[in-house]
Design a protein around this motif. Structure first.
Motif, short mmCIF file in Angstrom:
data_model
loop_
_atom_site.label_atom_id
_atom_site.label_comp_id
_atom_site.label_asym_id
_atom_site.label_seq_id
_atom_site.Cartn_x
_atom_site.Cartn_y
_atom_site.Cartn_z
N LYS A 175 0.81 -1.30 0.05
CA LYS A 175 0.04 -0.12 -0.11
C LYS A 175 0.99 1.12 0.08
CE LYS A 175 -4.05 -1.96 2.35
NZ LYS A 175 -3.40 -2.62 3.51
N ARG A 176 0.20 2.08 -0.66
CA ARG A 176 1.08 3.60 -0.69
C ARG A 176 1.49 3.83 0.74
NH1 ARG A 176 4.88 5.75 -2.66
NH2 ARG A 176 5.12 7.65 -1.54
N SER A 177 0.54 3.87 1.54
CA SER A 177 0.72 4.49 2.97
C SER A 177 1.87 3.58 3.84
CB SER A 177 -0.64 4.40 3.83
OG SER A 177 -1.08 2.94 3.68
N GLN A 178 1.77 2.33 3.33
CA GLN A 178 2.80 1.33 4.11
C GLN A 178 3.98 1.82 3.64
OE1 GLN A 178 1.78 -2.34 2.60
NE2 GLN A 178 2.47 -3.38 4.37
N ILE A 179 4.39 1.95 2.33
CA ILE A 179 5.59 2.34 1.74
C ILE A 179 6.17 3.63 2.24
CG2 ILE A 179 6.64 3.27 -0.53
CD1 ILE A 179 5.38 1.11 -2.06
N ILE A 222 -0.70 3.99 -10.00
CA ILE A 222 -1.21 5.53 -9.71
C ILE A 222 -2.49 5.78 -9.12
CG2 ILE A 222 -1.46 7.50 -11.26
CD1 ILE A 222 0.35 6.59 -13.20
N LYS A 223 -3.48 4.89 -9.59
CA LYS A 223 -4.90 5.05 -9.03
C LYS A 223 -4.72 4.88 -7.39
CE LYS A 223 -7.90 3.00 -12.40
NZ LYS A 223 -8.51 1.85 -12.76
N LYS A 224 -4.12 4.04 -6.89
CA LYS A 224 -3.86 3.94 -5.53
C LYS A 224 -3.38 5.22 -4.85
CE LYS A 224 -3.77 -0.99 -4.35
NZ LYS A 224 -3.43 -1.76 -5.73
N ARG A 225 -2.39 6.13 -5.56
CA ARG A 225 -1.75 7.12 -4.93
C ARG A 225 -2.61 8.49 -4.94
NH1 ARG A 225 4.33 7.04 -6.75
NH2 ARG A 225 4.73 4.90 -6.32
N VAL A 226 -3.58 8.56 -6.25
CA VAL A 226 -4.34 9.92 -6.22
C VAL A 226 -5.28 10.02 -5.36
CG1 VAL A 226 -3.62 10.33 -8.74
CG2 VAL A 226 -5.56 9.07 -8.12
N TYR A 228 -7.10 13.35 -5.04
CA TYR A 228 -8.02 14.16 -5.57
C TYR A 228 -9.04 13.79 -6.80
CZ TYR A 228 -5.25 17.22 -2.79
OH TYR A 228 -4.41 17.76 -1.96
N GLU A 229 -10.26 14.28 -6.54
CA GLU A 229 -11.26 14.22 -7.60
C GLU A 229 -10.83 14.52 -9.03
OE1 GLU A 229 -14.05 11.68 -8.16
OE2 GLU A 229 -13.31 12.02 -6.16
N ARG A 230 -10.19 15.46 -9.11
CA ARG A 230 -9.79 15.98 -10.48
C ARG A 230 -8.77 14.84 -10.97
NH1 ARG A 230 -5.85 20.81 -10.41
NH2 ARG A 230 -4.82 19.02 -9.50
N ASP A 231 -7.80 14.57 -10.04
CA ASP A 231 -6.68 13.68 -10.69
C ASP A 231 -7.10 12.36 -11.02
OD1 ASP A 231 -5.05 15.75 -9.94
OD2 ASP A 231 -4.27 14.91 -8.16
N LYS A 232 -8.27 12.06 -10.28
CA LYS A 232 -8.98 10.50 -10.44
C LYS A 232 -9.52 10.73 -11.83
CE LYS A 232 -9.78 9.04 -5.96
NZ LYS A 232 -10.78 8.90 -4.83
N LEU A 233 -10.11 11.69 -12.19
CA LEU A 233 -10.61 11.72 -13.48
C LEU A 233 -9.83 11.62 -14.63
CD1 LEU A 233 -13.34 14.71 -13.05
CD2 LEU A 233 -13.76 12.26 -13.49
#
Ligand SMILES: Nc1nc2c(ncn2[C@@H]2O[C@H](COP(=O)(O)OP(=O)(O)OP(=O)(O)O)[C@@H](O)[C@H]2O)c(=O)[nH]1
Ligand SMILES: [Mg+2]
Length: 491
Positions: A175-179, A222-226, A228-233
């Motif tokens: 997981k990103r938080s783990q890293i 990348i999906k796991k890291r973003v 913000y809604e704008r970045d997800k889009l």
């Protein structure tokens, strides 16, 4: 410089590797500037001293010096950037291993997994493994992976060794938080199997299709890291565009496949665990110099076709494919499904296995389960080639009863394997060997030669007027031959 220090202390918490990055960049900048001035000065002085012998005027000395200086500075800058801080990227490889309980693996050992992890990370350019260790765990799924005592010991070890600038924890995906938390504890970059394999893919992808597939493989990460809604889009939009581009290429690929089917060129897909010797085996069979084996994991990322004639004269294409590996997220393999479709639609599959490897079973099982996840038609024959026999055979003859034991690099056992491939190709494509006795030099012989090539052609010893011929024909070709010449053959 003060600004730099401020920046480093500002970002120290959020990005522990920021200091290393800044040091690398400053070093690169200074190396570039120093090489520029030295090369300029040096070239200018040499020209000044050798002025009489030079074919151009003094006015051009500045131009020549500038060109040389730019070239030298560019090269040294690249070198400095690639080697990062203080030469190679030193890596500490940690292989988590559950000692007992239901999560303990019984199909391999911690040492073998560690060896594979070391080979995997060493495939990256300029990486040198500084230390390696199988780290015993009580269970998987802990937030900091390791128990607190072990973590403290590893952090101290990593901090004490100045040549370590990255830690590779050989788990499939973290997981990103783990890293983030582990990077904060160690103060240097952490990589998991997913990021290492992805970096190798980036290095080895050559064609547009391979690059698109790598870009697609990267998205789940990348999906796991973003957040913000704008970045997800934006990520969703990118995914859509990549998939559309790949679908277009898949269309072209399907067309190529259809053409191949029309020209009735049988295809043989060569699949297997990474580094098992797929490319080398294709080289041994086809002698195609484009199929060059390399001692790297995931050397082949682009699917390529290599033509050759089987001993019976039938032309075929051998297809080299991407290797498989255990313990990487399925997304990564899934992104290569488009290219693996070539394997799905082939007439025969050759599964190359490294018979000298202690993990022979596990590697074979990884490949079989990946193949099973592809919509391979149930009738496609799979021939096993147990390769690298020259390095020692780790299995008993009973365990290898169904396999063709070969050495691709020493070209041993290739003929038997090829005969087995030929039998399957003939069987699945409905071709058979037919014997004819025909007038020497006749139109019939000419026709057969043109149709599929002749396996054998022997003038009768007693009567030179007749020739004994063996030809490979499909039922349609045999019907056409009988229609044209009214001659029947014998099987
Ligand atoms: N000793 C020995 N080495 C072999 C043999 N076959 C392949 N190799 C070596 O194994 C390494 C990997 O060979 P490749 O043919 O690149 O393997 P691959 O399966 O195509 O690997 P990827 O494309 O990376 O998945 C190379 O260093 C080869 O020289 C063999 O029969 N004997
Ligand atoms: Mg290969």
């Amino acid at each position: 410089m003060n600004n730099n220090s401020e920046l480093i202390s500002q970002y120290k918490e959020a990005f522990p590797a920021f200091r290393g990055y800044m040091e690398c960049m400053s070093r690169t900048l200074f190396t570039g500037l120093a090489s520029l001035s030295l090369a300029f000065g040096g070239t200018y002085v040499i020209q000044h001293l050798a002025n009489k012998h030079l074919p151009y005027s003094r006015k051009l000395h500045i131009v020549v010096s500038s060109v040389v200086a730019c070239g030298v500075a560019y090269q040294s800058r690249l070198q400095a950037l690639a080697t990062g801080v203080g030469g190679q990227v030193g890596v500490m490889v940690l292989q988590p291993w559950v000692k007992w309980g239901p999560q303990k693996r019984t199909d391999t050992s911690g040492q073998l997994m560690l060896q594979e992890a070391v080979a995997l990370v060493s495939t990256l350019p300029l990486v040198s493994v500084v230390t390696q260790e199988v780290v015993s765990l009580q269970s998987l799924g802990k937030r900091m992976v390791f128990g607190s005592g072990t973590l403290e010991r590893l952090v101290n070890e990593a901090r004490a060794n100045k040549s370590i600038s990255c830690i590779f924890i050989s788990l499939d995906i973290m997981k990103r938080s783990q890293i983030g938390e582990l990077e904060a504890a160690f103060g240097i970059r952490i990589m998991d199997r997913y990021s290492v394999v992805l970096s190798i893919f980036h290095q080895h992808a050559r064609t547009k299709e391979a690059r698109l597939q790598v870009a697609l493989a990267e998205l789940p990460y990348i999906k796991k890291r973003v957040t913000y809604e704008r970045d997800k889009l934006m990520v969703a939009e990118r995914e859509k565009r990549l998939k559309a581009a790949l679908t277009k290429l898949a269309g072209i690929r399907a067309q190529v496949r259809a053409n191949r089917a029309k020209s009735s060129l049988p295809t043989i897909a060569v699949v297997g665990y990474t580094n098992a010797g797929k490319t080398s085996l294709i080289h041994a069979i086809t002698q195609d110099s484009r199929a060059e084996g390399r001692n790297q994991l995931f050397a082949t990322l682009d699917v390529t076709a290599h033509g050759c004639r089987l001993p019976c004269g039938v032309e075929v294409a051998f297809i080299d494919t991407v290797g498989f590996i255990q313990d990487i997220p399925t997304d990564l393999v899934a992104s290569f499904k488009a290219t693996l479709e070539d394997a799905i639609y082939s007439d025969v599959v050759v599964h190359v296995r490294d018979v000298s490897h202690p993990d022979y079973e596990l590697q074979g099982a990884t490949v079989s389960s990946t193949l099973a996840s592809l919509p391979l038609p149930s009738g496609t024959p799979v021939i096993t080639a147990a390769n690298k026999m020259d390095l020692g055979i780790t299995r008993s003859p009973e365990q290898l009863a169904d396999a063709y034991v070969v050495s691709a690099t020493r070209e041993e056992g290739i003929e038997e394997l090829l005969m087995a491939i030929q039998n399957e190709v003939l069987r699945v494509t409905g071709r058979k060997l037919w014997k004819f006795t025909l007038p020497t030099g006749s139109d019939q012989i000419q026709w057969l030669r043109g149709a599929t090539g002749l396996v054998q052609e022997e003038i009768d010893e007693a009567n030179p007027q007749i020739t004994h011929v063996v030809a490979v024909l499909t039922d349609q070709e045999l019907a056409a031959f009988t229609r044209n010449f009214g001659v029947k053959g014998k099987k």
